[in-house]
Motif scaffolding. Structure first.
Motif, PDB file in Angstrom:
ATOM      1  N   ILE A 117      47.946  65.623  52.945  1.00 55.54           N
ATOM      2  CA  ILE A 117      47.503  65.083  54.238  1.00 55.54           C
ATOM      3  C   ILE A 117      48.178  63.762  54.592  1.00 55.54           C
ATOM      4  N   HIS A 118      48.264  62.870  53.607  1.00 60.58           N
ATOM      5  CA  HIS A 118      48.654  61.499  53.940  1.00 60.58           C
ATOM      6  C   HIS A 118      50.077  61.118  53.542  1.00 60.58           C
ATOM      7  N   SER A 119      50.738  61.925  52.735  1.00 62.30           N
ATOM      8  CA  SER A 119      52.062  61.494  52.266  1.00 62.30           C
ATOM      9  C   SER A 119      53.163  62.419  52.773  1.00 62.30           C
ATOM     10  N   GLY A 179      55.783  58.194  49.759  1.00 59.66           N
ATOM     11  CA  GLY A 179      55.427  57.293  50.858  1.00 59.66           C
ATOM     12  C   GLY A 179      54.650  58.018  51.938  1.00 59.66           C
ATOM     13  N   PRO A 180      54.151  57.282  52.893  1.00 57.72           N
ATOM     14  CA  PRO A 180      54.434  55.888  53.267  1.00 57.72           C
ATOM     15  C   PRO A 180      53.616  54.839  52.513  1.00 57.72           C
ATOM     16  N   GLY A 181      52.803  55.247  51.550  1.00 59.39           N
ATOM     17  CA  GLY A 181      52.014  54.266  50.814  1.00 59.39           C
ATOM     18  C   GLY A 181      50.726  53.879  51.514  1.00 59.39           C
ATOM     19  N   LEU A 229      40.608  48.627  51.051  1.00 62.29           N
ATOM     20  CA  LEU A 229      40.047  49.249  52.253  1.00 62.29           C
ATOM     21  C   LEU A 229      40.050  50.780  52.104  1.00 62.29           C
ATOM     22  N   ALA A 230      41.147  51.315  51.606  1.00 62.59           N
ATOM     23  CA  ALA A 230      41.263  52.769  51.438  1.00 62.59           C
ATOM     24  C   ALA A 230      40.234  53.312  50.447  1.00 62.59           C
ATOM     25  N   MET A 231      39.849  52.477  49.498  1.00 59.53           N
ATOM     26  CA  MET A 231      38.870  52.892  48.479  1.00 59.53           C
ATOM     27  C   MET A 231      37.428  52.876  49.012  1.00 59.53           C
ATOM     28  N   GLY A 242      34.077  56.463  53.101  1.00 58.35           N
ATOM     29  CA  GLY A 242      34.063  56.746  54.535  1.00 58.35           C
ATOM     30  C   GLY A 242      35.303  56.290  55.274  1.00 58.35           C
ATOM     31  N   PHE A 243      36.163  55.480  54.619  1.00 59.24           N
ATOM     32  CA  PHE A 243      37.381  55.053  55.312  1.00 59.24           C
ATOM     33  C   PHE A 243      38.415  56.170  55.292  1.00 59.24           C
ATOM     34  N   SER A 244      38.921  56.524  56.466  1.00 60.79           N
ATOM     35  CA  SER A 244      39.930  57.577  56.554  1.00 60.79           C
ATOM     36  C   SER A 244      40.827  57.378  57.756  1.00 60.79           C
ATOM     37  N   THR A 245      42.096  57.646  57.569  1.00 66.69           N
ATOM     38  CA  THR A 245      43.033  57.635  58.693  1.00 66.69           C
ATOM     39  C   THR A 245      43.452  59.063  59.047  1.00 66.69           C
ATOM     40  N   ALA A 246      42.737  60.050  58.502  1.00 66.21           N
ATOM     41  CA  ALA A 246      43.108  61.452  58.748  1.00 66.21           C
ATOM     42  C   ALA A 246      43.033  61.781  60.235  1.00 66.21           C
ATOM     43  N   PRO A 247      44.024  62.501  60.748  1.00 66.35           N
ATOM     44  CA  PRO A 247      44.002  62.878  62.171  1.00 66.35           C
ATOM     45  C   PRO A 247      42.911  63.918  62.458  1.00 66.35           C
ATOM     46  N   PHE A 268      38.393  67.987  56.120  1.00 65.45           N
ATOM     47  CA  PHE A 268      38.995  66.908  55.328  1.00 65.45           C
ATOM     48  C   PHE A 268      38.747  65.601  56.076  1.00 65.45           C
ATOM     49  N   GLY A 269      39.104  64.487  55.443  1.00 66.59           N
ATOM     50  CA  GLY A 269      39.000  63.216  56.143  1.00 66.59           C
ATOM     51  C   GLY A 269      37.600  62.623  56.137  1.00 66.59           C
ATOM     52  N   ALA A 270      36.813  62.956  55.103  1.00 62.03           N
ATOM     53  CA  ALA A 270      35.490  62.332  54.978  1.00 62.03           C
ATOM     54  C   ALA A 270      35.599  60.922  54.423  1.00 62.03           C
ATOM     55  N   GLY A 271      36.792  60.572  53.977  1.00 65.45           N
ATOM     56  CA  GLY A 271      36.967  59.235  53.409  1.00 65.45           C
ATOM     57  C   GLY A 271      36.303  59.086  52.051  1.00 65.45           C
ATOM     58  N   MET A 272      36.139  60.192  51.360  1.00 64.70           N
ATOM     59  CA  MET A 272      35.475  60.169  50.047  1.00 64.70           C
ATOM     60  C   MET A 272      36.410  60.578  48.904  1.00 64.70           C
ATOM     61  N   GLY A 273      37.679  60.794  49.236  1.00 67.08           N
ATOM     62  CA  GLY A 273      38.612  61.278  48.219  1.00 67.08           C
ATOM     63  C   GLY A 273      38.885  60.256  47.130  1.00 67.08           C
ATOM     64  N   LEU A 274      39.330  59.074  47.529  1.00 72.13           N
ATOM     65  CA  LEU A 274      39.617  58.026  46.538  1.00 72.13           C
ATOM     66  C   LEU A 274      38.333  57.616  45.792  1.00 72.13           C
ATOM     67  N   PRO A 275      37.203  57.415  46.511  1.00 76.57           N
ATOM     68  CA  PRO A 275      35.961  57.120  45.778  1.00 76.57           C
ATOM     69  C   PRO A 275      35.585  58.224  44.771  1.00 76.57           C
ATOM     70  N   ASN A 276      35.777  59.482  45.148  1.00 75.39           N
ATOM     71  CA  ASN A 276      35.500  60.577  44.209  1.00 75.39           C
ATOM     72  C   ASN A 276      36.430  60.516  42.995  1.00 75.39           C
ATOM     73  N   GLY A 310      55.823  54.643  48.080  1.00 79.92           N
ATOM     74  CA  GLY A 310      54.971  55.744  47.626  1.00 79.92           C
ATOM     75  C   GLY A 310      53.763  55.275  46.858  1.00 79.92           C
ATOM     76  N   THR A 311      52.909  56.239  46.536  1.00 85.12           N
ATOM     77  CA  THR A 311      51.656  55.965  45.842  1.00 85.12           C
ATOM     78  C   THR A 311      51.666  56.676  44.492  1.00 85.12           C
ATOM     79  N   ASN A 312      51.223  55.962  43.478  1.00 89.71           N
ATOM     80  CA  ASN A 312      51.092  56.545  42.140  1.00 89.71           C
ATOM     81  C   ASN A 312      49.652  56.415  41.698  1.00 89.71           C
TER      82      ASN A 312
HETATM   83  N1  LIG Z   1      48.822  59.486  48.899  1.00 90.43           N
HETATM   84  C1  LIG Z   1      48.522  58.728  49.960  1.00 90.43           C
HETATM   85  N2  LIG Z   1      49.506  58.240  50.750  1.00 90.43           N
HETATM   86  C2  LIG Z   1      49.215  57.470  51.823  1.00 90.43           C
HETATM   87  N3  LIG Z   1      47.963  57.136  52.192  1.00 90.43           N
HETATM   88  C3  LIG Z   1      46.941  57.591  51.445  1.00 90.43           C
HETATM   89  C4  LIG Z   1      47.153  58.421  50.298  1.00 90.43           C
HETATM   90  N4  LIG Z   1      45.958  58.684  49.744  1.00 90.43           N
HETATM   91  C5  LIG Z   1      45.045  58.080  50.519  1.00 90.43           C
HETATM   92  N5  LIG Z   1      45.610  57.415  51.539  1.00 90.43           N
HETATM   93  C6  LIG Z   1      44.928  56.586  52.568  1.00 90.43           C
HETATM   94  O1  LIG Z   1      43.641  56.253  52.085  1.00 90.43           O
HETATM   95  C7  LIG Z   1      42.637  56.768  52.985  1.00 90.43           C
HETATM   96  C8  LIG Z   1      41.406  57.177  52.217  1.00 90.43           C
HETATM   97  O2  LIG Z   1      41.691  58.295  51.368  1.00 90.43           O
HETATM   98  P1  LIG Z   1      40.502  59.249  50.930  1.00 90.43           P
HETATM   99  O3  LIG Z   1      39.435  58.412  50.313  1.00 90.43           O
HETATM  100  O4  LIG Z   1      41.053  60.348  50.110  1.00 90.43           O
HETATM  101  O5  LIG Z   1      39.938  59.787  52.310  1.00 90.43           O
HETATM  102  P2  LIG Z   1      40.513  60.912  53.291  1.00 90.43           P
HETATM  103  O6  LIG Z   1      41.577  61.684  52.567  1.00 90.43           O
HETATM  104  O7  LIG Z   1      39.315  61.723  53.599  1.00 90.43           O
HETATM  105  O8  LIG Z   1      41.054  60.184  54.477  1.00 90.43           O
HETATM  106  C9  LIG Z   1      43.322  57.885  53.732  1.00 90.43           C
HETATM  107  O9  LIG Z   1      42.710  58.159  54.962  1.00 90.43           O
HETATM  108  C10 LIG Z   1      44.733  57.319  53.881  1.00 90.43           C
HETATM  109  O10 LIG Z   1      44.787  56.367  54.908  1.00 90.43           O
END
Ligand SMILES: Nc1ncnc2c1ncn2[C@@H]1O[C@H](COP(=O)(O)OP(=O)(O)O)[C@@H](O)[C@H]1O
Ligand SMILES: [Mg+2]
Lengths: 110, 139
Positions: free
Chosen positions: B56-58, B80-82, B88-90, B93-98, B106-114, B130-132
């Protein structure tokens, strides 16, 4: 329980049926996949209005018992193919998530 | 301590048809070597969230699963784009998903917290290159 008996009791249509008996140990209702991922557990039935193929991956990863698609949502063809491939039982119904949940409760599934 | 096996997968940006394949394969491999079902669940959750974030995001990346005697390590790297602000991303509920992706649930903003919650050690590094992510689950 047998998927056919279960479908009859709950007034569900069977869209995809795997060969195993249904073993339902819990219920989760939700449409946001990350929340379902963290809340639904092995052998749960998942009630949702999502209809695309990614829900099958979620069901498979969590070892869910089955998916019940509610509100008469049309399940996408490629999603059904995926379900068949992953051996996931999928039902659908015109009823709401709440109505289905009430029936599950009456069946003793809590 | 020794690495017993590494499983690796390419994860394509924006490909919702292949999405989740790596996680599924990792899960069935770990199941076949007898990993306990509660541990398997945790691994499935963190793997899927990480894989879907690449989709979704990379711009694309890789997913790896390193199997050790005493732990499983899930690693991702993407091109990337990182993430500009990791804190903030952690946030739950924070999400930039379209919207197109949110419609799919998708885009509940719970992925990183999970990922953080269900791994024993969670490490993340991100830059515009990029993100690691490295997630350790102890056996
Ligand atoms: N691999 C990635 N590359 C770029 N941005 C990311 C990546 N993973 C997460 N993000 C950013 O962190 C936000 C929060 O991620 P996440 O908690 O998984 O929620 P969601 O995927 O539902 O948006 C994303 O909306 C995005 O802005
Ligand atoms: Mg995410």
């Amino acid at each position: 329980m047998n998927a056919k008996d279960f479908a009859e009791k709950l007034n569900l249509d069977i869209l995809v049926k795997n060969e195993n008996e249904l073993n339902i140990e819990g219920v989760y209702i939700g449409d946001l996949l990350s929340i379902v991922m963290s809340k639904a557990k092995k052998n749960y039935t998942w009630i949702t209005i999502q209809t695309h193929m990614n829900i099958m991956a979620v069901a498979e990863l969590l070892d869910l018992s089955c998916i019940i698609v509610v509100e008469d949502m049309e399940v996408e063809e490629d999603a059904l193919i995926k379900a068949d491939e992953l051996n996931i039982t999928v039902f659908k119904t015109k009823e709401s998530a709440y109505e289905v949940a009430c029936k599950l409760c009456k069946l003793g599934i809590k | 301590m020794d690495l017993l096996k590494r499983l690796s997968y390419h994860v394509l940006s924006n490909n919702f048809i292949k999405a989740g394949k790596g996680s599924s394969d990792i899960k069935s491999n770990l199941k076949s070597i007898g990993i306990d079902s509660d541990i398997l669940r945790k691994i499935a959750i963190v793997c899927y969230e990480a894989e879907m974030n690449i989709v979704i995001h990379s711009l694309g990346g890789n997913l790896h699963c390193d199997i050790y005697e005493e732990k499983i390590v899930i690693l991702t790297e993407d091109i990337g784009p990182g993430i500009p602000d990791i804190e903030l991303a952690m946030t739950e509920g924070f999400s930039t998903a379209p919207d197109s992706v949110r419609e799919l649930g998708f885009g509940a903003g719970m992925g990183l917290p999970n990922m953080k919650r269900y791994s024993d050690i969670f490490e993340i590094n991100s830059s515009i290159k990029g993100t690691n992510i490295k997630m350790t689950i102890l056996l």
